[in-house]
Enzyme design. Sequence first.
Site, PDB file in Angstrom:
ATOM      1  N   GLU A 261       0.896  -1.171   0.000  1.00  0.00           N
ATOM      2  CA  GLU A 261       0.000   0.000   0.000  1.00  0.00           C
ATOM      3  C   GLU A 261       0.924   1.208   0.000  1.00  0.00           C
ATOM      4  OE1 GLU A 261      -3.168  -0.023  -0.284  1.00  0.00           O
ATOM      5  OE2 GLU A 261      -3.773  -2.041   0.274  1.00  0.00           O
ATOM      6  N   CYS A 295      -2.381   9.042   2.292  1.00  0.00           N
ATOM      7  CA  CYS A 295      -2.106   8.570   0.929  1.00  0.00           C
ATOM      8  C   CYS A 295      -3.300   8.889   0.019  1.00  0.00           C
ATOM      9  CB  CYS A 295      -1.848   7.070   0.955  1.00  0.00           C
ATOM     10  SG  CYS A 295      -3.150   6.182   1.798  1.00  0.00           S
TER      11      CYS A 295
HETATM   12  P1  NAP Z   1       7.978   5.319   4.866  1.00  0.00           P
HETATM   13  O1  NAP Z   1       9.095   6.228   5.180  1.00  0.00           O
HETATM   14  O2  NAP Z   1       8.030   4.529   3.626  1.00  0.00           O
HETATM   15  O3  NAP Z   1       7.863   4.362   6.137  1.00  0.00           O
HETATM   16  C1  NAP Z   1       6.855   3.399   6.261  1.00  0.00           C
HETATM   17  C2  NAP Z   1       7.333   2.291   7.165  1.00  0.00           C
HETATM   18  O4  NAP Z   1       8.472   1.669   6.571  1.00  0.00           O
HETATM   19  C3  NAP Z   1       7.774   2.758   8.547  1.00  0.00           C
HETATM   20  O5  NAP Z   1       7.466   1.768   9.479  1.00  0.00           O
HETATM   21  C4  NAP Z   1       9.273   2.889   8.360  1.00  0.00           C
HETATM   22  O6  NAP Z   1      10.000   2.748   9.553  1.00  0.00           O
HETATM   23  C5  NAP Z   1       9.566   1.708   7.452  1.00  0.00           C
HETATM   24  N1  NAP Z   1      10.793   1.859   6.697  1.00  0.00           N
HETATM   25  C6  NAP Z   1      11.417   2.993   6.293  1.00  0.00           C
HETATM   26  N2  NAP Z   1      12.536   2.691   5.607  1.00  0.00           N
HETATM   27  C7  NAP Z   1      12.617   1.338   5.587  1.00  0.00           C
HETATM   28  C8  NAP Z   1      13.547   0.414   5.017  1.00  0.00           C
HETATM   29  N3  NAP Z   1      14.622   0.813   4.350  1.00  0.00           N
HETATM   30  N4  NAP Z   1      13.318  -0.896   5.184  1.00  0.00           N
HETATM   31  C9  NAP Z   1      12.238  -1.317   5.867  1.00  0.00           C
HETATM   32  N5  NAP Z   1      11.324  -0.512   6.419  1.00  0.00           N
HETATM   33  C10 NAP Z   1      11.513   0.809   6.277  1.00  0.00           C
HETATM   34  O7  NAP Z   1       6.595   6.066   4.860  1.00  0.00           O
HETATM   35  P2  NAP Z   1       6.000   7.039   5.961  1.00  0.00           P
HETATM   36  O8  NAP Z   1       6.663   8.353   5.814  1.00  0.00           O
HETATM   37  O9  NAP Z   1       5.993   6.384   7.315  1.00  0.00           O
HETATM   38  O10 NAP Z   1       4.465   7.121   5.517  1.00  0.00           O
HETATM   39  C11 NAP Z   1       4.043   7.963   4.545  1.00  0.00           C
HETATM   40  C12 NAP Z   1       3.892   7.216   3.225  1.00  0.00           C
HETATM   41  O11 NAP Z   1       3.011   6.123   3.410  1.00  0.00           O
HETATM   42  C13 NAP Z   1       3.256   8.075   2.166  1.00  0.00           C
HETATM   43  O12 NAP Z   1       3.909   7.866   0.944  1.00  0.00           O
HETATM   44  C14 NAP Z   1       1.824   7.547   2.103  1.00  0.00           C
HETATM   45  O13 NAP Z   1       1.183   7.762   0.879  1.00  0.00           O
HETATM   46  C15 NAP Z   1       2.020   6.109   2.385  1.00  0.00           C
HETATM   47  N6  NAP Z   1       0.776   5.516   2.872  1.00  0.00           N
HETATM   48  C16 NAP Z   1       0.098   4.686   2.033  1.00  0.00           C
HETATM   49  C17 NAP Z   1      -1.098   4.132   2.442  1.00  0.00           C
HETATM   50  C18 NAP Z   1      -1.864   3.232   1.526  1.00  0.00           C
HETATM   51  O14 NAP Z   1      -2.716   2.515   2.037  1.00  0.00           O
HETATM   52  N7  NAP Z   1      -1.610   3.210   0.236  1.00  0.00           N
HETATM   53  C19 NAP Z   1      -1.604   4.418   3.715  1.00  0.00           C
HETATM   54  C20 NAP Z   1      -0.901   5.270   4.543  1.00  0.00           C
HETATM   55  C21 NAP Z   1       0.317   5.810   4.106  1.00  0.00           C
HETATM   56  P3  NAP Z   1      10.662   4.010  10.283  1.00  0.00           P
HETATM   57  O15 NAP Z   1       9.571   4.719  10.909  1.00  0.00           O
HETATM   58  O16 NAP Z   1      11.586   3.421  11.249  1.00  0.00           O
HETATM   59  O17 NAP Z   1      11.342   4.827   9.221  1.00  0.00           O
END
Ligand code: NAP
Length: 491
Positions: A261, A295
């Site tokens: 997602e 998102c």
């Molecule tokens: P993110 O930086 O991609 O992080 C999401 C999750 O992944 C967090 O738990 C993060 O942990 C972890 N993560 C980060 N880098 C990683 C890596 N190299 N390997 C494994 N895990 C890793 O996203 P975010 O800033 O938290 O959330 C915002 C994004 O989520 C936006 O792009 C939004 O559109 C998307 N989103 C999508 C949906 C959907 O259903 N399509 C719903 C909600 C949000 P850490 O916190 O430790 O960095």
Amino acid sequence: MTSTDSTHTVLATVQPRLYLGGQWCPAEEGRTIPVHDPATGQELASVADASVADGLAALDAAAQAQADWAATAPRTRADILRTAFDMVVANTEEFATLITLEMGKPLAEARAEVTYGAEFLRWFAEEAVRVEGRYAVAPDGRSRLLVHKRPVGPSLLITPWNFPLAMATRKIAPAVAAGCTMVLKPAALTPLTTLLLTQVLEKAGLPAGVLNVVTTSSSGKLVSGLLKDPRLRKLSFTGSTEVGRRLLADSASSVLRTSMELGGNAPFLVFDDADIDAAVEGALLAKLRNMGEACTAANRFLVHESVVATFVEQLSSRMAELTIGPGIEPGSQVGPLIDEASREKVHELVEHARRSGAEVRTGGFALDRAGYFYAPTVLTGVDPDARVCREEIFGPVAPVLTFSDEDEAVVLANNTDYGLVAYAYTRDSARSMRLMERLETGMLGMNVGAVSSPAAPFGGVKQSGLGREGGREGIEEYLETRYTGFADPYA
Ligand code: NAP
């Protein structure tokens, strides 16, 4: 009780440790991560900072519990989810306060997230007992075909910070219902709500090892350790497209089942026959829910040239009237962004648009006060190639572009690598049908500014993701299909 008292009470309720095999433990190396309040920048609490070894210990526990959990009666799994639903609802204020404290959204929105998030527990309690297979006579009339479903197995669930309760329940509930054990890694920015949810699931009777929770400041290393382990059978990730792409590549080596997602870039279309008042209401919801940190947030407003003046005037004056302040304060309608880096990125996008010729109709600045507040902003005359139209804004900024006919609107709307959701306002039902077929998104809000529902399949096409969460489809992500061929019983 004053709001400070209730804040202390709720923070004191949370177990700030790792949850491994039914035990609350400190991190192996004793390290912790601070959690901050984005409305003040101050530290709220600290949680355990798991190492790679802690992550593997969580997988050990999940792998060990898998066989028994898969053999547990569906009704038992359903009852645990249903009990957890009742407990979350009964503790709505506690959950909402915690969500607001660590994530920033206004309390009213946090309560709405509790309702939405809890509903996944109830929905999948109902789905747990409806996993079916099929039996068929082969086309040649001789052999018999039996198809049944099995849990995929130990799953890694990774959640973002923007909906700390709902993103967790949207994954945990179908995994529990399907009979999968799991390791959950919440975002380091907002782990407290997930830990409280874990306590609820424990009290609701979830057996040790079914759900294991690791909070960490080294997501990359911890997750990569888990993805290499052949005992892991599934990755369900919600987060940015950038990280999702990397995790998909890493999952290829062990051919993991994946659900992704990812990010969005939602177009919000307003046609000349739309009810403009309703479109403005929908726009406020689609843009400002979660301060635009969703998102599903409308990222580009595409408005017919004959109604754009009225739409912009109404939207700008409504955005300018909103009360900005800490979500915990009654009356606050727009909370802070999650951190300074996010706020800087939002401002950078606004400045870039301005330099490319856009006009700022309201907002366009960061507030000069503690916390990461940004004024709700409307931009007009925006170049469709400006960064604000190409990138996910994740803030309260509404860029408005115009179109002159339906074909142009569809081309503009589809002009993105993302494909999560679109919104459209029109009174023409034939046009609604055409949009349903022509817009390249997994979801479409027709005359509504919000589409999320636990009963509906949530997810995107193109680079917004793979798979669906919620609805009847949600549990399928945690099931695999097995087929058995039987010899002709009359031969
Ligand atoms: P993110 O930086 O991609 O992080 C999401 C999750 O992944 C967090 O738990 C993060 O942990 C972890 N993560 C980060 N880098 C990683 C890596 N190299 N390997 C494994 N895990 C890793 O996203 P975010 O800033 O938290 O959330 C915002 C994004 O989520 C936006 O792009 C939004 O559109 C998307 N989103 C999508 C949906 C959907 O259903 N399509 C719903 C909600 C949000 P850490 O916190 O430790 O960095």
